[in-house]
Design an enzyme around this catalytic site. Structure first.
Site, PDB file in Angstrom:
ATOM      1  N   HIS A   1       0.849  -1.475  -0.185  1.00  0.00           N
ATOM      2  CA  HIS A   1      -0.032   0.030   0.456  1.00  0.00           C
ATOM      3  C   HIS A   1       0.470   1.461   0.181  1.00  0.00           C
ATOM      4  O   HIS A   1       0.553   2.785   0.355  1.00  0.00           O
ATOM      5  CB  HIS A   1      -0.694  -0.258   1.195  1.00  0.00           C
ATOM      6  CG  HIS A   1      -1.489  -1.153   1.010  1.00  0.00           C
ATOM      7  ND1 HIS A   1      -1.405  -2.331   2.827  1.00  0.00           N
ATOM      8  CD2 HIS A   1      -2.819  -1.501   0.926  1.00  0.00           C
ATOM      9  CE1 HIS A   1      -1.965  -3.288   2.279  1.00  0.00           C
ATOM     10  NE2 HIS A   1      -2.285  -3.279   1.298  1.00  0.00           N
TER      11      HIS A   1
ATOM     12  N   GLY B   1       7.452   2.841 -32.397  1.00  0.00           N
ATOM     13  CA  GLY B   1       8.737   3.428 -31.205  1.00  0.00           C
ATOM     14  C   GLY B   1       9.547   2.504 -31.713  1.00  0.00           C
ATOM     15  O   GLY B   1      10.665   2.756 -30.897  1.00  0.00           O
TER      16      GLY B   1
END
Ligand code: ADP
Ligand code: MG
Length: 592
Positions: free
Chosen positions: A218, A391
């Site tokens: 968290h 890319g």
């Protein structure tokens, strides 16, 4: 995580999508924030109920289904579910033989599951609770009570559920779950933070070029911040941290879980795993049914964790039990599978760029100069390709030209004279180089540039031991232009490398007609290619991947036209007697 995600409806929306997509395995718990196995309740069998805050998918709701958890109680993001929700979910799956609760060691979860357990007991539903305490970053070996639960919970849930499926009674299920937890250790690293739904700023950030070791799921602070490592280096850090934490005298079969935290590419996880596997084998541990993937995430956090569970025969047997859930399915292992250490990855054999050509004559020198120019502009070519494409153009060209240089240098070129190689030796080198380029670069440009080189090479080879002049080279380049146009199926004016190649070829042909020496004609042709490449910025794309995005590339030059201009400009210096490839590639000036 998108800032436009509605935080208020986040949980109910994703759970609705989960149960409708995986209705063959799971169902919503009636009147509760929970998900239950489509097969539950099963009368006479212990139920396994897991849970916690959301934002960790696959934990916990993705690990519900036959052979794994009977239900998961789902709290709000990073917030424990309430006792009421635990109670309702448990009632829905109770089969009359008791309930095993298992979840991470966080105060809110401990309190709410605890309250629910008391209420259930009062109604005659027996339960046991096994807290997951695997994270070595949050407590010492002697103080495991302080440890929080992270990805290793997967092992505990899996083993408890397997025991329940095999008909163990509640105490038996609790015993193996407690043993699995006691033998599990996890350590992780984060490279970047996560963003809560509806928020614009991440919960925390990890400074560029560093990583945080031991960060909680968290965003709880880590143990220390260290310079960022590649995935294999990170494997060493994780293994070095976990080995001393394992019960002493440990050897033999060990369950291994390499867990991505939400934003780590699977390819990086596998690179990391390869080194983990080697290191564990060296330490006398045998990875048993290793798992690599996402099991407990933290929204979009970048990072990973390694969990080890030292198995005894009973735990190993239970861990092999098949299961089927939305996020994880396992089938019984094929008997006799031997898990040896993986072979070492094949080293990248591309030559170090910027080195002086040692052999291969003028063709190799020209390709080396082209490589140095493309290397110096690799990022810029990638950016141009990313405007409307994928890319990869810069990286692909560096890879392709590196292989082309190596192939050209391997060619047998002995007849280097003052005026350069003869046509046939240069041709032979270019034929090898073109094939190698196409093979190594891949993509549209790999095929087209490879063909360009082999076409020129073929014409030069046919000319025999003649000097390479403008008169000889101009028709070779013209033939290459036509071959590339035919293979690509395109035309000039469609924003591709053809737009640079056409004026390059035409200028060379003009100067062939008036007898200009190659050392003078080539730079003029290169200048024409450069001007034309810049002009592609004003064109909409019609070919290649970029075409699908229509007008988006307007204002940006075509990557293939740009790389062609860079390469022929670099070759001009070689033909003029300067060898930029022998200098440091960083001295090649940026074009913008
Ligand atoms: P990919 O498109 O496979 O990712 P690259 O990014 O390496 O390949 O190369 C893209 C470049 O290839 C474009 O900028 C363009 O110049 C060239 N190209 C792509 N398709 C064609 C085509 N059909 N004809 C000519 N050139 C093309
Ligand atoms: Mg591309």
């Amino acid at each position: 995580m998108s800032a436009t995600t509605d935080a208020a409806t986040f949980k109910s929306s994703w759970v609705e999508g989960l149960v409708s997509s995986y209705s063959r395995l799971v169902a919503p718990v009636p009147d509760a924030h929970g998900v239950m196995s489509a097969r539950s309740p099963e009368q006479g069998r212990v139920s396994v109920v897991i849970g916690g805050g959301c934002g960790h998918y696959p934990a916990f709701a993705g690990l519900v289904g036959p052979g794994l958890a009977d239900a998961a109680v789902i709290g709000d993001v990073f917030t424990s579910p309430s006792a009421e929700q635990v109670y309702r979910t448990t009632r829905a799956v109770d089969g009359g033989a008791g309930v095993l609760f298992s979840f991470g060691n966080y105060t809110g979860d401990v309190m709410h599951f605890g309250l629910a357990a008391r209420r259930l007991a009062a109604e005659g539903i027996d339960s046991r609770t096994i807290l997951v305490t695997d994270d070595v970053a949050s407590g010492s070996t002697r103080n495991t009570g302080a440890r929080r639960g992270v990805a290793g919970g997967f092992f505990v849930f899996k083993i408890a559920a397997a025991a329940a499926a095999r008909g163990y009674d509640l105490d038996g299920v609790a015993r193996v779950a407690a043993r699995a937890n006691a033998m599990t250790r996890t350590f992780g690293a984060a490279f970047d933070g996560c963003t809560l739904p509806g928020q614009r700023e991440p919960l925390f950030t990890v400074p560029e070029g560093t990583m945080e070791l031991g960060l909680g799921i968290h965003g709880e602070p880590g143990l220390r911040r260290v310079p960022a490592q590649d995935p294999a280096g990170l494997a060493d850090v994780l293994v070095d941290t976990l080995l001393p934490e394992l019960p002493t005298g440990t050897s033999g079969r060990t369950a291994v879980l390499l867990n991505g935290l939400g934003q780590t590419p699977y390819e990086d996880l596998f690179i990391c795993y390869g080194q983990v596997h080697r290191r564990l084998a060296q330490a006398g541990l045998t990875p048993h049914l290793p798992e690599v993937g996402e099991f407990v995430t933290s929204l979009d956090m970048a990072g990973l964790s390694l969990s080890l569970l030292v198995l005894d025969d009973e735990l190993a047997d239970l861990y092999e039990e098949p299961c089927q859930t939305p996020a994880f399915t396992s089938t019984p292992p094929a008997s006799g599978t031997v898990h040896g250490p993986p072979p070492r990855a094949v080293a990248d054999t591309a030559p170090r760029t910027g080195e002086a050509p040692k052999s291969g004559g003028v063709a190799a020198a020209a390709l080396a100069a082209a490589l140095a120019a493309v290397e110096a502009h690799e990022r810029e070519l990638g950016r141009l390709d990313a405007v409307a494409g994928d890319g990869d153009h810069g990286r692909g060209m560096v890879r392709g030209l590196s292989a082309a240089v190596a192939a050209a240098r391997s060619a047998d070129t002995v007849s280097i004279t003052d005026t350069g190689d003869t046509a046939d030796t240069a041709g032979r080198a270019l034929l090898l180089a073109g094939t190698a380029l196409a093979d190594a670069a891949g993509g549209a440009s790999g095929a087209l540039y490879g063909l360009l080189l082999t076409e020129i090479g073929g014409v030069l080879l046919e000319a025999g031991p003649a000097p390479v002049t403008t008169e000889l080279l101009a028709p070779a380049v013209d033939a290459a232009f036509h071959a590339v146009r035919e293979l690509g199926g395109g035309a000039v004016g469609e924003k591709t490398m053809l737009d640079a190649l056409a004026p390059f070829s035409e200028t060379l042909s003009e100067h062939a007609r008036d007898g200009t020496p190659l050392a003078d004609a080539w730079p003029l042709a290169a200048a024409a290619a450069t001007t034309a490449a810049r002009a592609t910025a004003d064109m909409p794309a019609k070919r290649g991947r970029a075409a699908r995005l229509g007008e988006r590339g307007q204002g940006h030059a075509d990557p293939g036209a740009t790389s062609l201009a860079l390469m022929v400009t670099a070759v001009a210096d070689v033909l003029n007697g300067h060898h930029p490839a022998t200098t440091d590639s960083s001295s090649v000036p940026e074009s913008r």
